[in-house]
Design a protein around this motif. Structure first.
Motif, PDB file in Angstrom:
ATOM      1  N   UNK A   1      50.479  26.603 102.126  1.00 56.23           N
ATOM      2  CA  UNK A   1      50.142  27.030 100.766  1.00 56.23           C
ATOM      3  C   UNK A   1      50.511  28.476 100.480  1.00 56.23           C
ATOM      4  N   UNK A   2      51.318  29.073 101.331  1.00 57.31           N
ATOM      5  CA  UNK A   2      51.645  30.485 101.139  1.00 57.31           C
ATOM      6  C   UNK A   2      53.022  30.748 100.566  1.00 57.31           C
TER       7      UNK A   2
ATOM      8  N   UNK B   1      43.466  23.936  90.760  1.00 56.89           N
ATOM      9  CA  UNK B   1      42.039  24.132  90.916  1.00 56.89           C
ATOM     10  C   UNK B   1      41.434  22.852  91.495  1.00 56.89           C
ATOM     11  N   UNK B   2      40.141  22.728  91.394  1.00 56.08           N
ATOM     12  CA  UNK B   2      39.461  21.557  91.913  1.00 56.08           C
ATOM     13  C   UNK B   2      38.509  21.034  90.847  1.00 56.08           C
TER      14      UNK B   2
ATOM     15  N   UNK C   1      44.361  25.341  95.248  1.00 54.14           N
ATOM     16  CA  UNK C   1      43.708  24.148  95.786  1.00 54.14           C
ATOM     17  C   UNK C   1      44.685  22.976  95.884  1.00 54.14           C
ATOM     18  N   UNK C   2      44.714  22.362  97.049  1.00 51.98           N
ATOM     19  CA  UNK C   2      45.512  21.163  97.263  1.00 51.98           C
ATOM     20  C   UNK C   2      46.879  21.395  97.855  1.00 51.98           C
TER      21      UNK C   2
ATOM     22  N   UNK D   1      40.299  19.172  95.410  1.00 51.24           N
ATOM     23  CA  UNK D   1      41.498  19.353  94.597  1.00 51.24           C
ATOM     24  C   UNK D   1      41.932  18.032  93.977  1.00 51.24           C
ATOM     25  N   UNK D   2      41.555  16.929  94.612  1.00 51.74           N
ATOM     26  CA  UNK D   2      41.918  15.606  94.092  1.00 51.74           C
ATOM     27  C   UNK D   2      41.301  15.363  92.723  1.00 51.74           C
TER      28      UNK D   2
END
Length: 418
Positions: free
Chosen positions: A360-361, A389-390, A351-352, A317-318
């Motif tokens: 993340x929910x 995204x990644x 992502x991330x 994700x970075x």
């Protein structure tokens, strides 16, 4: 003790009982009289290696003492340890909640104790491989980052998430090492790695999409329902035909290049190691530290595994391309500009979030913190309708001594980019 009684003592519901069921008998029948990782001396000697705040030690010791005194808690700690690190079967266990009924705000510390229990196993692995025990101290730093992630998602309370516990298995298996700022995971080329070619006459690098990659309209890996193009990578008439990837990270889906073996050579063979770079929490990821880590890793694999690594890869994700816009002067973006960026892997769309917010929910974004520049950037992306995204990347080790900002971008193969 029956399983139903066990889960009631832990404060778990029937759904948790179904998760525990496959692990129950193996744990019950093999439970040792004493768990080393709950002993006070063990906790003191090993927790210090993580570099986490020493002030946390008394709470960790109190949690260990309580777990050792409560039969169900001790059995649960052993169940986790055995499933994750001995049997290697942790099916669905990450979905279990913290044992707050028994440990309250310190519930996550029980998971941290289980993680510390891997250190003797890792020491044995390092001995077997002939790698200095100082490597354990480097590996242990990963737990300092996971404590911060847990705190971010649990109101500042310290602990460790079951969701991350599996990562310790890589250390035990002798396939993951912390070398400077980064970790390096040993494996062959992954599905998200592109086909990499180098031009013989001048060393210019060109990446092509792997055959069958589904891409969206912007040239990144498509999430379900967003496929606009399917890449093909073919060998015919003595040449390789494929969809080129810009060093900026996107596939150029409207173009096809043909590479002849007289002019181009494949960088990798199928049986080579292509260690992936993983970026532990902790900040301080300056370009200088990043480059030093990559160079030291090249030497590490040569010295201890007698392997000449030709490519390091990364998917994370970075490497989301939005950070170049949102955080143009950050260390994160400066690192990205040194690499040859690629489309990465198929995204979850979130992502991330876990690594930045500890969860993340959440649907209510007001519950996500805004106390750092990175967290505020996540909020801006959300508000603008951007994607979480990644991205992927790679770097050729023969380029490490001259790697700098824009290295691959400035040497892009112009005929493929037109």
């Amino acid at each position: 003790m029956r399983l139903e009684q066990f889960r009631r003592i832990l404060g778990f519901d029937e759904a948790a009982e179904r998760i525990l069921a496959p692990h129950w008998k193996p744990a019950l029948t093999s439970l040792p009289a004493r768990l080393e990782f709950l002993d006070p001396d063990f906790v003191r000697e090993n927790f210090i290696l993580t570099g986490a705040a020493p002030a946390l030690t008394p709470r960790l010791l109190a949690t260990a003492a309580r777990a050792a005194d409560i039969p169900a808690a001790r059995l649960y700690a052993w169940l986790l340890f055995q499933a994750y690190f001995i049997r290697g079967d942790q099916r669905e266990l990450a979905a279990l909640p913290p044992v707050e009924t028994l440990f309250g705000d310190d519930a996550g510390l029980l998971h941290l104790l289980v993680a510390l229990g891997t250190f003797p196993l890792i020491r044995r692995t390092l001995d077997r491989l002939g790698i200095p025990q100082s490597q354990l101290t480097e590996m242990a730093k990963w737990l300092r980052g996971t404590i911060d992630i847990y705190a971010a998602g649990h109101g500042g309370r310290p602990g460790h998430s079951l969701q991350q516990l599996f990562w310790m298995r890589h250390y035990i298996k002798g396939e993951l090492f912390r070398i400077g700022r980064f970790e390096f995971l040993i494996h062959p080329q992954q599905e998200w790695s592109p086909a990499i070619y180098r031009r013989r006459r001048d060393g210019a690098v060109l990446a092509l999409c792997r055959d069958g990659w589904e891409l969206d309209r912007d040239g990144y890996r498509a999430m379900p329902g967003e496929t606009a193009f399917t890449a093909r990578l073919e060998f015919r008439d003595g040449r390789v035909f494929g969809t080129p990837i810009s060093p900026l990270g996107m596939a150029l889906t409207e173009r096809v290049v043909a590479l002849s073996p007289e002019e181009w050579e494949a960088v990798l063979t199928p049986w080579e190691w292509v260690p992936s770079v993983h970026i532990p929490g902790g900040g301080g990821m300056t370009p200088e530290r990043a480059l030093t880590s990559l160079r030291e890793a090249k030497r590490f694999f040569r010295e201890y595994f007698h392997r000449d690594i030709r490519v390091f890869s990364c998917a994370s994700w970075i490497l989301n391309p939005v950070w170049e816009r949102e955080l143009p002067e950050s260390n994160l973006t400066r690192f990205m500009r040194m690499l040859y960026l690629t489309p990465g892997y198929v995204s979850s769309g979130r992502d991330g979030l876990f690594f930045v917010f500890g969860r993340d929910g959440e649907k209510d974004w007001s519950r996500y913190q805004t106390d750092t520049s990175l967290r505020r950037a996540f909020h801006r992306v959300h508000e603008s309708g951007g994607k979480f995204t990644n991205g992927g990347s790679f770097v050729l080790t023969e380029d490490l001594d001259r790697l700098k900002d824009g290295f691959y971008r400035n040497r892009a193969v112009s005929e493929a980019m037109r």
